[in-house]
Design a protein around this motif. Structure first.
Motif, PDB file in Angstrom:
ATOM      1  N   LEU A   1      -5.692 -11.573   7.086  1.00  0.00           N
ATOM      2  CA  LEU A   1      -6.994 -12.220   6.977  1.00  0.00           C
ATOM      3  C   LEU A   1      -8.055 -11.534   7.831  1.00  0.00           C
ATOM      4  N   ASP A   2      -7.669 -11.004   8.982  1.00  0.00           N
ATOM      5  CA  ASP A   2      -8.629 -10.391   9.897  1.00  0.00           C
ATOM      6  C   ASP A   2      -8.736  -8.875   9.754  1.00  0.00           C
ATOM      7  N   GLU A   3      -7.976  -8.263   8.847  1.00  0.00           N
ATOM      8  CA  GLU A   3      -8.049  -6.817   8.732  1.00  0.00           C
ATOM      9  C   GLU A   3      -9.298  -6.394   7.944  1.00  0.00           C
ATOM     10  N   PRO A   4      -9.798  -5.210   8.205  1.00  0.00           N
ATOM     11  CA  PRO A   4     -10.971  -4.720   7.473  1.00  0.00           C
ATOM     12  C   PRO A   4     -10.656  -4.544   5.983  1.00  0.00           C
ATOM     13  N   VAL A   5     -11.682  -4.650   5.160  1.00  0.00           N
ATOM     14  CA  VAL A   5     -11.523  -4.523   3.717  1.00  0.00           C
ATOM     15  C   VAL A   5     -11.006  -3.132   3.354  1.00  0.00           C
ATOM     16  N   THR A   6     -11.451  -2.115   4.078  1.00  0.00           N
ATOM     17  CA  THR A   6     -11.010  -0.752   3.780  1.00  0.00           C
ATOM     18  C   THR A   6      -9.504  -0.602   3.968  1.00  0.00           C
ATOM     19  N   VAL A   7      -8.959  -1.270   4.969  1.00  0.00           N
ATOM     20  CA  VAL A   7      -7.509  -1.211   5.200  1.00  0.00           C
ATOM     21  C   VAL A   7      -6.776  -1.881   4.034  1.00  0.00           C
ATOM     22  N   THR A   8      -7.281  -3.009   3.579  1.00  0.00           N
ATOM     23  CA  THR A   8      -6.677  -3.716   2.449  1.00  0.00           C
ATOM     24  C   THR A   8      -6.731  -2.864   1.188  1.00  0.00           C
ATOM     25  N   ILE A   9      -7.876  -2.263   0.908  1.00  0.00           N
ATOM     26  CA  ILE A   9      -8.031  -1.437  -0.291  1.00  0.00           C
ATOM     27  C   ILE A   9      -7.108  -0.225  -0.225  1.00  0.00           C
ATOM     28  N   MET A  10      -7.048   0.418   0.926  1.00  0.00           N
ATOM     29  CA  MET A  10      -6.175   1.592   1.065  1.00  0.00           C
ATOM     30  C   MET A  10      -4.701   1.215   0.891  1.00  0.00           C
ATOM     31  N   ARG A  11      -4.298   0.067   1.421  1.00  0.00           N
ATOM     32  CA  ARG A  11      -2.908  -0.377   1.261  1.00  0.00           C
ATOM     33  C   ARG A  11      -2.613  -0.616  -0.220  1.00  0.00           C
ATOM     34  N   ASP A  12      -3.545  -1.258  -0.934  1.00  0.00           N
ATOM     35  CA  ASP A  12      -3.340  -1.509  -2.358  1.00  0.00           C
ATOM     36  C   ASP A  12      -3.346  -0.214  -3.163  1.00  0.00           C
ATOM     37  N   LEU A  13      -4.219   0.720  -2.812  1.00  0.00           N
ATOM     38  CA  LEU A  13      -4.253   2.008  -3.517  1.00  0.00           C
ATOM     39  C   LEU A  13      -2.965   2.795  -3.299  1.00  0.00           C
ATOM     40  N   LYS A  14      -2.402   2.712  -2.091  1.00  0.00           N
ATOM     41  CA  LYS A  14      -1.125   3.380  -1.830  1.00  0.00           C
ATOM     42  C   LYS A  14      -0.009   2.765  -2.667  1.00  0.00           C
ATOM     43  N   LYS A  15      -0.022   1.444  -2.807  1.00  0.00           N
ATOM     44  CA  LYS A  15       0.982   0.777  -3.637  1.00  0.00           C
ATOM     45  C   LYS A  15       0.835   1.181  -5.101  1.00  0.00           C
ATOM     46  N   VAL A  16      -0.415   1.252  -5.590  1.00  0.00           N
ATOM     47  CA  VAL A  16      -0.658   1.669  -6.974  1.00  0.00           C
ATOM     48  C   VAL A  16      -0.174   3.110  -7.163  1.00  0.00           C
ATOM     49  N   GLY A  17      -0.498   3.986  -6.230  1.00  0.00           N
ATOM     50  CA  GLY A  17      -0.055   5.372  -6.310  1.00  0.00           C
ATOM     51  C   GLY A  17       1.456   5.501  -6.302  1.00  0.00           C
TER      52      GLY A  17
END
Length: 177
Positions: A6-22
């Motif tokens: 909940l407190d992590e930056p949006v960029t960290v969340t997006i990068m984590r999701d992009l890594k999972k997609v990759g």
């Protein structure tokens, strides 16, 4: 992951999701690898692939047909994935609805590559072999991932695989034409 995000930056969340997609796209390219990656389903990758396919195919279309082709591809992918999934569920498959849609969406990746190649190279003698190879690849990857979840369908496997093959065939045919 079990972490409070909940407190992590949006960029960290997006990068984590992009890594999972990759990572999931890599599993589609090498389906004999870790098949459990696609058990953790998401719809971001399939949505991106579906939008990419619809955009690429609508770019190739005549101007007055671009919107209907975009809409048609989008609807064919999502309704087709839902119908194939419901068929597998009715045959007694143990895969969840969204997990099945996720697998079919990620397995569109080779066909999306064929659509991009077909956009760049307009020769039919290049489009057809590339499309055939990507159709087989997508179907093979999808059947490989889905068969792991539907082990008890051995006597009705053809009934579960046929709509899957038809689904990828229709989408590949759109790329060819």
């Amino acid at each position: 992951s079990g972490q409070d995000t909940l407190d992590e930056p949006v960029t960290v969340t997006i990068m984590r999701d992009l890594k999972k997609v990759g990572n999931k796209l890599l599993q589609v390219l090498h389906p004999k690898g870790d098949r459990h990656v696609l058990r953790d389903w998401d719809l971001w990758g399939p949505l991106i692939l579906c939008l990419t396919l619809a955009i690429v195919l609508s770019i190739r279309a005549p101007e007055h047909q671009a919107v209907p082709i975009f809409t048609g591809v989008f609807v064919i992918v999502w309704i087709g994935a839902a119908v194939v999934t419901l068929n597998a569920k009715m045959l007694g498959g143990a895969v969840s609805f969204f997990q099945s849609v996720c697998v079919m969406g990620y397995c569109l990746f080779p066909i999306v590559v064929a659509a991009i190649v077909a956009t760049c190279i307009d020769y039919i003698w290049v489009r057809v072999p590339v499309s055939i190879v990507t159709f087989v690849w997508s179907t093979w990857a999808s059947v490989a991932f889905m068969s792991e979840s539907q082990i008890h369908l051995q006597n009705r496997r053809a009934l579960a695989v046929y709509p899957l093959v038809l689904f990828y065939f229709v989408i590949t045919w759109l790329v060819v034409i």
